[in-house]
Structure formats: C-alpha cells, structure tokens
Design a protein around this motif. Sequence first.
Motif, mmCIF file in Angstrom:
data_model
loop_
_atom_site.group_PDB
_atom_site.id
_atom_site.type_symbol
_atom_site.label_atom_id
_atom_site.label_comp_id
_atom_site.label_asym_id
_atom_site.label_seq_id
_atom_site.Cartn_x
_atom_site.Cartn_y
_atom_site.Cartn_z
ATOM 1 N N TYR A 123 0.715 -1.181 0.017
ATOM 2 C CA TYR A 123 -0.038 -0.029 0.116
ATOM 3 C C TYR A 123 0.859 1.279 0.055
ATOM 4 N N SER A 124 1.794 1.289 0.566
ATOM 5 C CA SER A 124 2.903 2.431 0.452
ATOM 6 C C SER A 124 3.308 2.724 -0.811
ATOM 7 N N VAL A 125 3.464 1.962 -1.517
ATOM 8 C CA VAL A 125 3.823 2.495 -2.946
ATOM 9 C C VAL A 125 2.779 2.961 -3.552
ATOM 10 N N THR A 126 1.567 2.283 -3.804
ATOM 11 C CA THR A 126 0.510 3.012 -4.514
ATOM 12 C C THR A 126 0.016 4.312 -3.720
ATOM 13 N N PHE A 127 0.155 4.355 -2.557
ATOM 14 C CA PHE A 127 -0.415 5.659 -1.800
ATOM 15 C C PHE A 127 0.852 6.820 -2.234
ATOM 16 N N SER A 128 1.907 6.527 -2.246
ATOM 17 C CA SER A 128 2.920 7.767 -2.599
ATOM 18 C C SER A 128 2.609 7.931 -4.145
ATOM 19 N N LEU A 129 2.317 7.081 -5.176
ATOM 20 C CA LEU A 129 2.137 7.228 -6.307
ATOM 21 C C LEU A 129 0.920 8.230 -6.412
ATOM 22 N N ALA A 130 -0.297 8.037 -5.688
ATOM 23 C CA ALA A 130 -1.355 8.639 -5.540
ATOM 24 C C ALA A 130 -1.255 10.072 -4.995
ATOM 25 N N LEU A 131 -0.318 9.974 -3.948
ATOM 26 C CA LEU A 131 0.142 11.451 -3.524
ATOM 27 C C LEU A 131 0.771 12.473 -4.449
ATOM 28 N N ILE A 132 1.546 11.942 -5.394
ATOM 29 C CA ILE A 132 1.991 12.728 -6.408
ATOM 30 C C ILE A 132 0.914 13.439 -7.119
ATOM 31 N N THR A 133 0.228 12.598 -7.679
ATOM 32 C CA THR A 133 -1.152 13.279 -8.398
ATOM 33 C C THR A 133 -1.672 14.139 -7.340
ATOM 34 N N PHE A 134 -2.149 13.821 -6.232
ATOM 35 C CA PHE A 134 -2.925 14.738 -5.357
ATOM 36 C C PHE A 134 -2.087 16.026 -5.251
ATOM 37 N N PHE A 135 -0.636 16.226 -5.047
ATOM 38 C CA PHE A 135 -0.226 17.298 -4.695
ATOM 39 C C PHE A 135 -0.115 18.069 -6.219
ATOM 40 N N ILE A 136 0.093 17.552 -7.352
ATOM 41 C CA ILE A 136 -0.023 18.094 -8.454
ATOM 42 C C ILE A 136 -1.528 18.874 -8.620
ATOM 43 N N THR A 137 -2.378 18.108 -8.127
ATOM 44 C CA THR A 137 -3.893 18.692 -8.311
ATOM 45 C C THR A 137 -4.019 19.839 -7.552
ATOM 46 N N GLN A 138 -3.470 19.813 -6.411
ATOM 47 C CA GLN A 138 -3.602 20.932 -5.203
ATOM 48 C C GLN A 138 -2.811 22.313 -5.718
ATOM 49 N N ILE A 139 -1.620 21.799 -6.237
ATOM 50 C CA ILE A 139 -0.772 22.899 -6.555
ATOM 51 C C ILE A 139 -1.734 23.798 -7.871
ATOM 52 N N MET A 140 -2.120 22.626 -8.794
ATOM 53 C CA MET A 140 -2.747 23.374 -10.033
ATOM 54 C C MET A 140 -4.160 24.101 -9.509
ATOM 55 N N LEU A 141 -4.821 23.572 -8.683
ATOM 56 C CA LEU A 141 -5.899 24.455 -8.093
ATOM 57 C C LEU A 141 -5.426 25.542 -7.341
ATOM 58 N N PHE A 142 -4.405 25.566 -6.532
ATOM 59 C CA PHE A 142 -3.696 27.115 -5.913
ATOM 60 C C PHE A 142 -3.488 28.130 -7.145
ATOM 61 N N LYS A 143 -3.009 27.493 -8.384
ATOM 62 C CA LYS A 143 -2.524 28.357 -9.417
ATOM 63 C C LYS A 143 -3.862 29.046 -9.988
ATOM 64 N N THR A 144 -4.867 28.238 -10.356
ATOM 65 C CA THR A 144 -6.002 28.488 -11.123
ATOM 66 C C THR A 144 -6.810 29.292 -10.412
ATOM 67 N N ARG A 145 -6.846 29.140 -9.039
ATOM 68 C CA ARG A 145 -7.765 29.990 -8.261
ATOM 69 C C ARG A 145 -6.911 31.141 -7.662
ATOM 70 N N ARG A 146 -5.769 31.539 -7.984
ATOM 71 C CA ARG A 146 -5.114 32.732 -7.674
ATOM 72 C C ARG A 146 -4.678 32.996 -6.319
ATOM 73 N N GLY A 147 -4.062 32.072 -5.619
ATOM 74 C CA GLY A 147 -3.547 32.225 -4.405
ATOM 75 C C GLY A 147 -4.328 31.721 -3.201
ATOM 76 N N LEU A 148 -4.017 31.720 -1.993
ATOM 77 C CA LEU A 148 -4.616 31.141 -1.036
ATOM 78 C C LEU A 148 -6.071 31.483 -0.543
ATOM 79 N N GLY A 149 -6.472 32.847 -0.766
ATOM 80 C CA GLY A 149 -7.668 33.120 -0.413
ATOM 81 C C GLY A 149 -8.580 32.586 -1.381
ATOM 82 N N GLY A 150 -8.376 32.525 -2.940
ATOM 83 C CA GLY A 150 -9.236 31.938 -3.786
ATOM 84 C C GLY A 150 -9.392 30.488 -3.553
#
Lengths: 93, 223
Positions: free
Chosen positions: B106-133
């Motif tokens: 499970y640790s391998v698959t979870f780390s793979l999923a975490l990569i996708t998760f963090f990319i998703t969150q960073i992209m959300l951060f960018k498209t919503r223009r910062g922490l507030g949005g």
Amino acid sequence: MEGITSEAFILGCSAIGAGLAMIAGIGPGIGQGNAAARACEAVGRQPEAQGDITRTMLLGQAVAETTGIYGLVIAIILLFVRPLMTYYVGLGL
Amino acid sequence: MELLITIGGKEIIIHSSIVNTVLVVILLSLFALYVNSKFKSADTSKKPVGLQNIVEILVGAVNNLVMTTMGENNFKFAPFIFTIICFIGVANLLGLTGLTPPTSDYSVTFSLALITFFITQIMLFKTRRGLGGYLKSFTEPFVLLTPLNVIGELANPISLSFRLFGNIMSGGIIMTLLYSALGYFAPIVTPVLHGYFDVFSGLLQTFIFGMLSMIFISGATEE
C-alpha cells in the motif's frame, strides 16, 4: 462456550467479518454489468465510436469498483492484519 | 525478495516492495538509456524500424490520449503521465516473473497517488489565484458544504491508491492460494490466471490510474 480460547473466538469472528465484508462485491458487480450492457448497446448503435465508448466504459467501471475495493481492503485487514487481535492482546486480558 | 543488512550488530530488513521498486526503476533507466542511444544513431530520413517503432507508437499513443483528455493547455503533463504509466505497468507485470509486484504494497500505491494529489492541489492553487481563492473555493456553493468538499478532495488519493492496491493485491492473494492448494498440478491452471490477473488486470489498472490522474489534473486547471 467451553474449549474455545478467546484468541480462537476473535480469529473466527474476524474471518466471519471478512466474509461479510465481501458482500460489498454485489454492488460493483451489478453496476459494472449495467455499464457493460449499455456500452454494448452504444457500440451496436454507433460502431465507429467503439474506441471512445470502451475507454469511457472502463473508466466508469473503475470508479464504480471503488466501493467493492473498500470492502476487499477491510476483509484483507481483518484476515491478515488482525486489528481486533492486537487490540485484545494490548488490553492484556 | 528481501534483503537483510547487518550494520554494527543491528539487522535491518529491507522489505521486498522497496527492493522490487528499485529493480523496476533500474530496469526502466537502463531501457531509457538504451533507447536514447538508439535514437541518437537513428537515421531520421528513413522510416522507423524495430524498437524505435514500438517506442514511437507508445509515446504517440500517450501524447494522443493526453491531448484528447486534458486539452492542449495541459500538454506539458504528458511526460509525467507517461512516466507514471511506465512505472506502474512494469511494476504490475513483475508478477509474471515470480517476484511480488511492488504495487501490492500500500505504501507504494499511496505515494504514487500522493504525487497526483499534490499536483492537483498546486494546480488548484494556481488557477484560483492564491490562498484566498483556494480556501474560498471549498465554501462553494454555500458554507454548509465545506466539510463535504474537503472530504471529497481528500478521498481522491485514497480511492485512487486503494483501487490499484486492491486489484493487484487480490490477484496476488488468489494466485498464492491456488499455488498452495494445487501444489504440483498448479502449472495446468495458473498460466491462464496469470494472463488475467497480471497482464490484463495489471495493464487495465495502469491505464485507469493514468486516466484518472489526467482527469483530476485537468479538472483542477479549469477556471
């Protein structure tokens, strides 16, 4: 219940719980079957879009499978990790 | 296979999933170096032959898939998707050689999923223009739904990793049970099941993992 140790009782109940958890497999089975049936109809109606239909179907089935996988994971945990047993031993009874 | 290292009287067990992960990475790196040397010496004026042809088909297929699923703006994610598909594909097919596939840990698959998760969150951060949005987007459509939005966001990596883990793990367990139940007669039945559990199921889960990653990321980049 004479002749049954507490450990054996917990192990047996864990096995029963694992079996019950796998009832969750019914739902995804029905759902995936439905998706496949609809995809067959769609391919029959529009054979040229077979690639797109297959891809969408597989994706939908994978998402529908999630609940079944949760059941499977719980069954595996009950059988191989035995959290109840660890809890019981930790209690020191 | 597990490695046992003794340092200063202490025994350290390196779990088989880590060893197999490193094995997959080494295999892929060697393959990449080999392909690179082939491509450098290739004649571009002629049509591709042999290994070059196969690699070009694979890269073209993934590029095409990324283009149709994520759109032209997100085409920069194609290398990431291809990397993740290569790793999971080879890792799942490792079950054919008798080694445990690393993805059944499970640790391998979870780390793979975490990569996708963090990319998703960073992209959300960018498209919503910062922490507030970013924080405000969780309170939509109204404030009462905030816990549901947060849980829905956190459930993505968990379901993504459990899907891959559950499929590969259950295949492995069924194969182990069959091998121990049939004994010497196992080779009669198991080749077909290896074909199903390792090749078909493994490659299907690889495709689905890549596809869902693409959908999550492209969903996060939409305005």
